[in-house]
Write an enzyme that holds these catalytic residues in place. Structure first.
Site, PDB file in Angstrom:
ATOM      1  N   ASP A 206      35.528  39.105  45.460  1.00 43.19           N
ATOM      2  CA  ASP A 206      36.552  40.038  45.414  1.00 43.19           C
ATOM      3  C   ASP A 206      37.335  40.208  46.916  1.00 43.19           C
ATOM      4  OD1 ASP A 206      37.447  42.643  44.196  1.00 43.19           O
ATOM      5  OD2 ASP A 206      36.666  43.653  45.841  1.00 43.19           O
ATOM      6  N   GLU A 243      39.622  35.902  44.520  1.00 48.07           N
ATOM      7  CA  GLU A 243      40.351  36.774  44.338  1.00 48.07           C
ATOM      8  C   GLU A 243      41.546  36.971  45.487  1.00 48.07           C
ATOM      9  OE1 GLU A 243      41.737  41.265  42.868  1.00 48.07           O
ATOM     10  OE2 GLU A 243      40.252  41.020  44.456  1.00 48.07           O
TER      11      GLU A 243
END
Length: 509
Positions: A206, A243
């Site tokens: 993330d 990401e």
């Protein structure tokens, strides 16, 4: 997996927002046992890897603010449940990727609870702290919003403290400071626990571009070099997908140390093209991005998706039009890369922001009281009135579900489509931007792919150098069945052409 080591990379991946997928115990919340109960469904669909959104204890519904990296959110189950999920997935040849949040924690994490006590606390250095004069001196009291964070003022008060802490996404999610060697040792232990002790197959990472703040952003790439070495030590075959929500030029250097990154530029381009019904020279842009990525890693993996849990669902982006929902799938699953399906895309789920409404419960059956359907939220977009549930779609050969299933089978059985490393892609120029066409060369069998993005039937002529491509191996156009007999393509239709049966091996391109 170290970014320079090849591996058997799963081809078809599936993102599950755990809370919304399947409820096993009637508490209204999706859970790990619910996912276990659907492993046969996912295997039959053709899924080869599952990305689970965060499963660690957390005070929020989305779980991106972690309290404990070593445990399972009680709403979702136990560590024993997770081990059974992992074993069940592996038995079916499905990998499991955990969403690992290394950019920030919850303010309720013990590290931060200690850090906020005093400047002398040893955990203080795990986070970013500055007084207002320091913040003003660096000119970092405000920031421009970005796709992944709408926060303008990222510095937050700690009552009774003259220093503020930095939290890019939300005041309840303070950013970690990896200048701390002690923190790096903690992260190394966490990685080893999940990869070596538990046995997960990799991580979705993330906020990878934000792991150091904007004023120290050049350190982010250095961090991922450190992280890659930890992963390699724990499990040389583990997979990492980052990401990096940014334009291609910023994304490319991350391939030095990550196996894959999500191709957000492609995601948004496909959405625009589906709305406008016009190509944006996307094939030329993709090839340019591939050339850039391979400068950093010859074995880069292009992780592609239509949308994910942070984006409005593709079904709503195209106005709920089934033909366009199918067209979106046809494009995604015939472009090179490692495709990620967001749970429910295969039944045409809908959803518009705010975020909870792009994460609504999966529709398994037509029963309004279906106990396996999570009920933690009252859905606004994906309801039994707007989306046909899976149970009905399974009995309808023309459904979105069967379209996905057929495409996934084709993707896995046609080597030209399933190639991941060294993406095989060339443009096919048909002289009409309503058409998107490309060539997927392969030694076994090459393919020509043509999509009509527009609302009207369109004529096309296969270029002379592709004239042997007359056999249709996939079509959503009623004008075409097994052989290319017409030079017309219906609205929102796709065809995939292979060399005709009379073509000799010497003619195959």
């Amino acid at each position: 997996m170290p970014a320079d080591k090849p591996a058997n990379i799963p081809g078809i991946c599936y993102e599950i927002f755990v809370r919304s997928f399947c409820d096993s115990n009637g508490d209204g919340i999706g859970d790990l046992n619910g996912i276990i109960s659907k492993l046969d469904y996912l295997s039959d669909l053709g899924i080869e890897a599952i990305w689970l959104t965060p499963i660690h204890p957390s005070p929020s519904y989305h779980k991106y603010d972690v309290i404990d990296y070593y445990d399972i959110e009680p709403e979702y189950g136990t560590m024993d449940d997770f081990r059974r999920l992992l074993a069940g997935a592996h038995k079916r040849g499905i990998a499991i990727y955990l969403d690992l949040i290394v950019n920030h924690t919850s303010t309720l994490h013990p590290w931060f609870e200690e850090a906020r006590k005093s400047k002398d606390n040893p955990y203080r250095h795990y986070y970013w702290w500055m007084n207002q004069d320091q913040i003003d001196h660096l000119g970092i009291s405000e920031r421009e919003t970005s796709h992944d964070s709408q926060i303008v003022y990222p510095w937050h008060e700690n009552p009774g403290d003259d220093e503020k802490y930095y939290g890019l996404f939300y005041k309840g999610m303070p950013d970690l400071n990896y200048h701390s060697e002690a923190l790096r040792e903690e992260i190394a232990k966490i990685v080893h626990f999940w990869l070596s002790d538990v046995g997960v197959d990799g991580f979705r990472l993330d906020a990878a571009r934000h792991v150091f703040p904007e004023w120290d952003s050049e350190q982010s790439l250095t961090f991922w070099e450190f992280f890659s070495k930890i992963v390699g030590d724990a499990n040389p075959d583990a997979f990492t997908v980052g990401e990096v929500w940014a334009e291609t030029e910023e994304v490319a250097p991350y391939f030095r140390n990550l196996n894959a990154t999500f191709h957000f530029d492609l995601s948004f381009a496909l959405q625009r093209m589906l709305i406008a019904g016009r190509d944006e020279q996307i094939i030329d842009k993709l090839i340019a991005s591939f050339n850039l990525f391979q400068k950093y890693n010859a074995l880069f993996v292009n992780a592609i998706m239509l949308t994910n849990h942070d984006q409005e669902r593709i079904g709503s982006v195209v106005g709920g039009q089934i033909a366009k929902i199918k067209l979106a799938a046809s494009i995604l699953l015939t472009l090179p890369g490692q495709p990620y399906l967001y749970y429910g895309e295969e039944i045409g789920m809908l959803g518009l922001k705010p975020d909870p409404y792009i994460r609504e419960p999966f529709l398994w059956t037509a029963d309004p009281e279906d106990p396996q359907r999570p009920s933690w939220i009252k859905p606004e977009f994906t309801t039994l009135k707007t989306v046909t549930p899976l149970s009905a779609q399974r009995n309808d050969e023309s459904s979105v579900y069967h379209h996905y299933k057929n495409l996934i089978h084709l993707h896995k059985t046609e080597p030209a489509l399933s190639q991941i490393f060294a993406p095989n892609l060339h443009p096919v120029r048909l002289g009409n931007d309503q058409l998107l066409a490309y060539f997927r060369p392969h030694a076994d069998r090459s393919l020509v792919v043509v999509h009509n993005l527009g609302d009207s039937e369109v004529e096309f002529t296969v270029p002379e150098d592709k004239s042997i491509f007359t056999e249709i191996c996939f079509s959503t156009d009623p004008l075409h069945s097994t052989t290319l007999t017409s030079n017309r393509l219906s609205p929102h239709s796709s065809i995939i052409l292979a060399p005709g049966r009379m073509a000799t091996d010497g003619q195959k391109q």
